[in-house]
Design an enzyme around this catalytic site. Structure first.
Site, PDB file in Angstrom:
ATOM      1  CG  ASN A   9      -1.730   1.297   1.517  1.00 59.06           C
ATOM      2  OD1 ASN A   9      -1.752   1.824   0.316  1.00 59.06           O
ATOM      3  ND2 ASN A   9      -2.272   1.298   2.659  1.00 59.06           N
ATOM      4  CD1 TRP A  10       3.470   1.006  -2.758  1.00 58.08           C
ATOM      5  CD2 TRP A  10       3.384   1.827  -4.800  1.00 58.08           C
ATOM      6  NE1 TRP A  10       4.143  -0.043  -3.603  1.00 58.08           N
ATOM      7  CE2 TRP A  10       4.037   0.685  -5.012  1.00 58.08           C
ATOM      8  CE3 TRP A  10       3.298   2.679  -5.933  1.00 58.08           C
ATOM      9  CZ2 TRP A  10       4.652   0.182  -6.154  1.00 58.08           C
ATOM     10  CZ3 TRP A  10       3.766   2.398  -6.945  1.00 58.08           C
ATOM     11  CH2 TRP A  10       4.470   0.985  -7.167  1.00 58.08           C
ATOM     12  CE  LYS A  11      -0.065   2.988   4.673  1.00 56.35           C
ATOM     13  NZ  LYS A  11      -0.113   3.067   6.168  1.00 56.35           N
ATOM     14  CG  HIS A  98      -5.783   1.700   5.368  1.00 62.99           C
ATOM     15  ND1 HIS A  98      -5.180   2.817   6.236  1.00 62.99           N
ATOM     16  CD2 HIS A  98      -4.720   0.955   5.387  1.00 62.99           C
ATOM     17  CE1 HIS A  98      -3.883   2.276   6.277  1.00 62.99           C
ATOM     18  NE2 HIS A  98      -3.694   1.233   5.847  1.00 62.99           N
ATOM     19  CD  GLU A 100      -2.941   5.204   6.900  1.00 59.02           C
ATOM     20  OE1 GLU A 100      -2.703   5.411   5.644  1.00 59.02           O
ATOM     21  OE2 GLU A 100      -1.809   4.783   7.688  1.00 59.02           O
ATOM     22  N   GLY A 176       2.648   2.203  10.840  1.00 60.94           N
ATOM     23  CA  GLY A 176       3.825   3.359  10.709  1.00 60.94           C
ATOM     24  C   GLY A 176       4.514   3.548  12.019  1.00 60.94           C
ATOM     25  N   GLY A 237       3.051  -1.212   4.235  1.00 66.35           N
ATOM     26  CA  GLY A 237       3.162   0.266   3.749  1.00 66.35           C
ATOM     27  C   GLY A 237       4.586   0.851   3.759  1.00 66.35           C
ATOM     28  N   GLY A 238       5.414   1.413   4.859  1.00 66.75           N
ATOM     29  CA  GLY A 238       6.565   2.002   4.479  1.00 66.75           C
ATOM     30  C   GLY A 238       7.546   0.907   3.720  1.00 66.75           C
TER      31      GLY A 238
HETATM   32  P1  13P Z   1       3.122   0.206   7.539  1.00 73.06           P
HETATM   33  O1  13P Z   1       3.705  -0.993   6.996  1.00 73.06           O
HETATM   34  O2  13P Z   1       4.120   1.540   7.195  1.00 73.06           O
HETATM   35  O3  13P Z   1       3.153   0.176   9.169  1.00 73.06           O
HETATM   36  O4  13P Z   1       1.841   0.436   7.175  1.00 73.06           O
HETATM   37  C1  13P Z   1       0.889  -0.451   7.215  1.00 73.06           C
HETATM   38  C2  13P Z   1      -0.280  -0.224   6.472  1.00 73.06           C
HETATM   39  O5  13P Z   1      -1.065   0.801   6.792  1.00 73.06           O
HETATM   40  C3  13P Z   1      -0.512  -0.825   5.318  1.00 73.06           C
HETATM   41  O6  13P Z   1      -1.833  -0.660   4.591  1.00 73.06           O
END
Ligand code: 13P
Length: 258
Positions: A9-11, A98, A100, A176, A237-238
């Protein structure tokens, strides 16, 4: 045996060039490693780059999906992107619910449930995210919270559509933050979710639905997490933003596939 599914998930990260380079590196990795046919790999770029990433990756096994969609089909919804538009540019999947979206943009279960139905109807597969906050965990509410989120998201989903759904368990306190649920903590919630799927649908559905773990997954913890019985992949994510970090996570998925 469920096929491991590793997704990035590149956000709201990476510009056009960086997104193209990362997708290209992943495509090359899949091409160069025939064993990778045993895992599913997905990337979820910002919607403005979907078209380009799909075209760059044409012919590759990389799943390309969106991070959100509108809960209405078309019309006066300024700033929104419809399921049909996502399909039109070649996206095959969408992440919904998600944390967020839930916590920063106030998305509630009812809205998420509507998005899930519309996405399936329009031809997108869905990764449905659930997860508790730190406060909810400390208050002993984890199971209640994820159960409500799962039921709400799957409200209108029939058993026959469940093969197009992936669940992602993402504890909010681990996203995160560098804090990861321990493999045992994650496994306990995954097993609980699978039990719930069995009561909402059937044992066969519960056995076949993949449940990804998400929340500070990185090369150093991926093997341990993915070796747990009910952890069928990761939503990253990261660590999904560079091939140097994401490819070792794919390798961990491959190790779990054998
Ligand atoms: P991180 O791997 O950066 O903690 O993010 C997880 C995430 O929200 C994937 O959707």
């Amino acid at each position: 045996m469920r096929r491991p599914y590793l997704a990035g998930n590149w956000k709201m990260n990476l510009d056009r060039r960086a997104a193209r380079e990362l997708a290209g590196a992943l495509g090359e990795y899949l091409e160069a490693n025939p064993a990778s046919k045993d895992i599913d790999v997905g990337v979820f770029p910002a919607s403005v780059y979907l078209d380009e990433i799909v075209r760059t990756m044409g012919g590759s096994r990389l799943i390309v999906g969106a991070q959100n969609c509108c809960d209405e089909e078309a019309g006066a919804y300024t700033g929104e992107v419809s399921v049909a538009m996502l399909r039109d540019v070649g996206a095959s999947s969408v992440i919904l619910g998600h944390s967020e979206r839930r916590h920063l943009y106030g998305e509630a279960d009812e809205l998420i449930g509507r998005k899930v139905s519309l996405a399936l109807l329009g031809g997108l597969d869905v990764i449905l995210c659930v997860g508790e906050t730190q406060e909810e965990r400390e208050g002993g509410a984890t199971e209640g919270v994820v159960a409500t989120q799962l039921r709400g998201g799957l409200e209108a989903v029939s058993a026959s559509d469940m093969d197009r759904i992936t669940i992602a368990y993402e504890p909010v306190w681990a996203i995160g933050t560098g804090l990861t649920a321990s493999p045992d903590q994650a496994q306990a919630v995954h097993a609980y979710l699978r039990g719930l799927l069995s009561s909402l649908y059937t044992d066969e559905v519960a056995d076949s639905v993949r449940i990804q773990y998400g929340g500070s997954v990185k090369p150093s913890n991926a093997v341990e997490l993915l070796s747990m019985a009910d952890i069928d992949g990761a939503l990253v994510g990261g660590a999904a933003l560079t091939p140097e970090n994401f490819i070792p996570i794919l390798e961990a998925g491959l190790a779990a596939a054998v």
